[in-house]
Design a protein around this motif. Structure first.
Motif, mmCIF file in Angstrom:
data_model
loop_
_atom_site.group_PDB
_atom_site.id
_atom_site.type_symbol
_atom_site.label_atom_id
_atom_site.label_comp_id
_atom_site.label_asym_id
_atom_site.label_seq_id
_atom_site.Cartn_x
_atom_site.Cartn_y
_atom_site.Cartn_z
ATOM 1 N N MET A 161 0.845 -1.202 0.000
ATOM 2 C CA MET A 161 0.000 0.000 0.000
ATOM 3 C C MET A 161 0.877 1.248 0.000
ATOM 4 N N LYS A 162 0.597 2.160 -0.929
ATOM 5 C CA LYS A 162 1.336 3.404 -1.016
ATOM 6 C C LYS A 162 0.561 4.492 -0.290
ATOM 7 N N THR A 163 1.212 5.167 0.666
ATOM 8 C CA THR A 163 0.567 6.242 1.414
ATOM 9 C C THR A 163 1.202 7.580 1.073
ATOM 10 N N CYS A 164 0.392 8.609 1.082
ATOM 11 C CA CYS A 164 0.894 9.960 0.835
ATOM 12 C C CYS A 164 -0.083 10.955 1.455
ATOM 13 N N GLU A 165 0.204 12.233 1.316
ATOM 14 C CA GLU A 165 -0.624 13.248 1.958
ATOM 15 C C GLU A 165 -1.864 13.590 1.130
ATOM 16 N N ALA A 166 -1.760 13.422 -0.183
ATOM 17 C CA ALA A 166 -2.905 13.716 -1.054
ATOM 18 C C ALA A 166 -2.813 12.886 -2.317
ATOM 19 N N LEU A 167 -3.975 12.509 -2.839
ATOM 20 C CA LEU A 167 -4.076 11.785 -4.099
ATOM 21 C C LEU A 167 -4.888 12.621 -5.079
ATOM 22 N N ILE A 168 -4.398 12.684 -6.312
ATOM 23 C CA ILE A 168 -5.113 13.358 -7.395
ATOM 24 C C ILE A 168 -5.390 12.307 -8.462
ATOM 25 N N ILE A 169 -6.633 12.212 -8.911
ATOM 26 C CA ILE A 169 -6.979 11.248 -9.959
ATOM 27 C C ILE A 169 -7.202 12.010 -11.256
ATOM 28 N N GLY A 170 -6.309 11.812 -12.207
ATOM 29 C CA GLY A 170 -6.366 12.512 -13.481
ATOM 30 C C GLY A 170 -5.224 13.500 -13.618
ATOM 31 N N SER A 171 -4.571 13.511 -14.795
ATOM 32 C CA SER A 171 -3.396 14.373 -14.972
ATOM 33 C C SER A 171 -3.617 15.445 -16.035
ATOM 34 N N GLY A 172 -4.878 15.729 -16.374
ATOM 35 C CA GLY A 172 -5.168 16.813 -17.298
ATOM 36 C C GLY A 172 -5.031 18.163 -16.616
ATOM 37 N N PHE A 173 -5.621 19.192 -17.207
ATOM 38 C CA PHE A 173 -5.484 20.527 -16.630
ATOM 39 C C PHE A 173 -6.028 20.593 -15.208
ATOM 40 N N GLY A 174 -7.105 19.853 -14.911
ATOM 41 C CA GLY A 174 -7.642 19.850 -13.551
ATOM 42 C C GLY A 174 -6.650 19.281 -12.558
ATOM 43 N N GLY A 175 -6.055 18.135 -12.901
ATOM 44 C CA GLY A 175 -5.056 17.530 -12.031
ATOM 45 C C GLY A 175 -3.814 18.378 -11.905
ATOM 46 N N GLN A 176 -3.408 19.006 -13.000
ATOM 47 C CA GLN A 176 -2.222 19.861 -12.948
ATOM 48 C C GLN A 176 -2.466 21.091 -12.073
ATOM 49 N N CYS A 177 -3.654 21.704 -12.207
ATOM 50 C CA CYS A 177 -3.993 22.851 -11.348
ATOM 51 C C CYS A 177 -3.973 22.448 -9.874
ATOM 52 N N ALA A 178 -4.553 21.279 -9.581
ATOM 53 C CA ALA A 178 -4.562 20.797 -8.201
ATOM 54 C C ALA A 178 -3.139 20.596 -7.691
ATOM 55 N N ALA A 179 -2.291 19.987 -8.516
ATOM 56 C CA ALA A 179 -0.907 19.731 -8.110
ATOM 57 C C ALA A 179 -0.156 21.033 -7.876
ATOM 58 N N ILE A 180 -0.315 21.984 -8.763
ATOM 59 C CA ILE A 180 0.380 23.272 -8.631
ATOM 60 C C ILE A 180 -0.056 23.975 -7.355
ATOM 61 N N HIS A 181 -1.340 23.944 -7.053
ATOM 62 C CA HIS A 181 -1.827 24.604 -5.833
ATOM 63 C C HIS A 181 -1.388 23.860 -4.572
#
Length: 485
Positions: free
Chosen positions: A1-21
């Motif tokens: 099991m991989k754990t992290c602080e946040a998960l984003i599903i999708g790498s389009g503009f929505g996912g990129q905006c989320a990652a940048i923020h």
């Protein structure tokens, strides 16, 4: 099991905006799960001929990320390059897990985390889950009788086969919406014959495109100039809401008359012009921007089949129409859209007390600010219900959502709590407001049936107002509308 602080599903503009923020928020321990074998979303996936954006490029981009666009309405290859530029600049490649199709997400109240399972049985765990799969990720292909019997080539525009050479081929394109309006002019000069199957015509306005020279491109790299250009485009587009919501007369005086002039000027044949004239209020369905569609439809090697000549069945050699005509073709292109309303999230999501999101949305999809749903803590939906925008850049709304999401996460950390969720009362009041405001819009009363509506009849794709009104709601974080765990 991989754990992290946040998960984003999708790498389009929505996912990129989320990652940048998230990075700007100081959160670096996150993963982006992408189902395809490449990152980038819509503009890396949709490679059909003629693919381009229908919002001016300087506005259809992330604020604070100037880019030297080569033309006002960027085409697919340039949008893909911009996507990859963002991935490289923010070093997101190392945080993306490709070939990871999510098949389920479940909230674990004990650990206050989301467990996300992929198709290969991998499990990812994080307290924060951001769904950024987007509304244009699940293509719809109608199940015509005999479809599987066709011996030629067929595919959806979302999965265009670039290895298939359309030159001198007999082609049928099913659908006449935004994607078809770009494909038709792009391939019509090359094919032997093109059959366009139109269920309902769309209103079309001219596309005010222009190329940017070297000097203009250099200016667009300068942030103050870029911001000025963005601002001018933004307010010019924002004025369209006056017609969509407040003044049907304004729509007729400005948009409809312009569309009718374009149709009269481009199509001389009165019979074809009648087929291309919608019977509903302009704006009820998505308005198409194209200066090349009508000329393509008037070509000698192009035939337009309206609803009366609809598809009865598909057989081994082509299409049998409702009026008994057999049309033999080598290629069938499905330009039939996406499940962008009832299928906002394509995988099962289970929240508190084992409740499924599909149960909560059984009547119709709904969410506070189109982002949060009661009973689903720490789940944020990018481009969720009623966040669509018919007059300006979708990225403006996505970035507005991110303002709200980051305020939620910041409050969570400041209060040292484990989870945050919107209250049922706040969501209910917000949804009531949305559909009250929607009642007078052209999307609800314009006399058409569009993909903006869910099966319930509610308009769930569009936000019923100005985009700056949505941003104001997103900025004005209301702690009393939320519950901390």
């Amino acid at each position: 099991m991989k754990t992290c602080e946040a998960l984003i599903i999708g790498s389009g503009f929505g996912g990129q905006c989320a990652a940048i923020h998230l990075l700007r928020q100081g959160i670096r321990d996150f993963l982006i799960l992408e189902r395809r074998d490449f990152p980038g979303g819509t503009w890396c996936q949709n490679r059909y001929p003629g693919a381009a954006v229908d919002v001016q490029s300087p506005l259809y981009s992330i604020a604070g990320e100037p880019y030297p666009w080569t033309q006002m309405f960027a085409e697919q290859d340039e949008l893909e390059a911009y996507t990859r530029y963002l991935l490289d600049k923010y070093q997101l490649h190392e945080r993306i897990r490709l070939n990871t199709r999510v098949v389920g997400a479940r909230w674990d109240a004990g650990s206050a985390t989301w467990d996300v399972q992929s198709e290969d049985q991998s499990v990812f765990r994080a307290p924060i889950l951001i769904n950024a799969t987007g509304p244009l990720s699940s293509p719809v292909t109608p199940d015509f009788p005999g479809r599987e019997r066709f011996l030629g080539k067929s595919f959806h525009t979302n999965h265009w086969d670039r290895h298939f050479d359309v030159r001198d081929q007999r082609v049928a394109i099913i659908g006449s919406g935004a994607s078809a309006a770009q494909v038709i002019p792009a391939i019509a000069p090359a094919v032997r014959h093109l059959h366009v199957f139109q269920r309902t015509p769309h209103w079309v306005l001219p596309r005010p495109d222009r190329k940017f020279g070297r000097f203009a491109r250099a200016l667009l790299r300068i942030r103050p100039i870029y911001r000025t250009v963005r601002t001018a485009i933004y307010w010019g587009l924002e004025s369209r809401v006056l017609g969509f919501k407040y003044s049907r007369r304004l729509l007729d005086l400005v948009a409809r008359r312009q569309a009718e002039r374009l149709l009269r000027r481009s199509v001389a044949d009165p019979g074809l012009r009648e087929k291309l004239t919608p019977a509903y209020t302009i704006g009820c369905k998505r308005i198409l921007l194209s200066s090349t569609l009508y000329p393509a439809l008037t070509r000698a090697n192009v035939s337009l089949h309206s609803r009366e000549q609809g598809i009865r069945a598909i057989n081994e050699t082509g299409i049998l129409t409702d009026d008994g005509q057999q049309i033999d073709v080598d290629l069938i292109v499905y330009s039939t859209g996406y499940d962008a309303t009832d299928g906002v999230i394509s995988y099962p999501v289970t929240g508190t007390d084992g409740r499924r999101l599909s149960e909560t949305w059984k009547e119709f999809p709904r969410a506070y600010l189109g982002t949060c749903v009661p009973g689903f803590p720490n789940l944020f939906i990018v481009t969720g219900p009623n966040t669509g925008i018919g007059h300006t850049s979708a990225l403006f709304i996505i970035e507005s959502q991110m303002i709200y999401v980051m305020k939620c996460i910041a409050w969570l950390k400041r209060e040292k709590r484990r989870a945050i969720e919107v209250t049922p009362e706040a969501e209910a009041d917000y949804t009531k407001m949305i559909h009250t405001e929607m009642a007078g819009t052209v999307w609800k009363t314009g006399g058409c049936h569009s993909w903006y509506l869910s099966k319930s009849g509610h308009v769930v794709a569009m936000f019923p107002g100005f985009s700056f009104s949505y941003r104001r709601l997103a900025r004005n974080f209301r702690p009393e509308h939320h519950r901390l765990v």
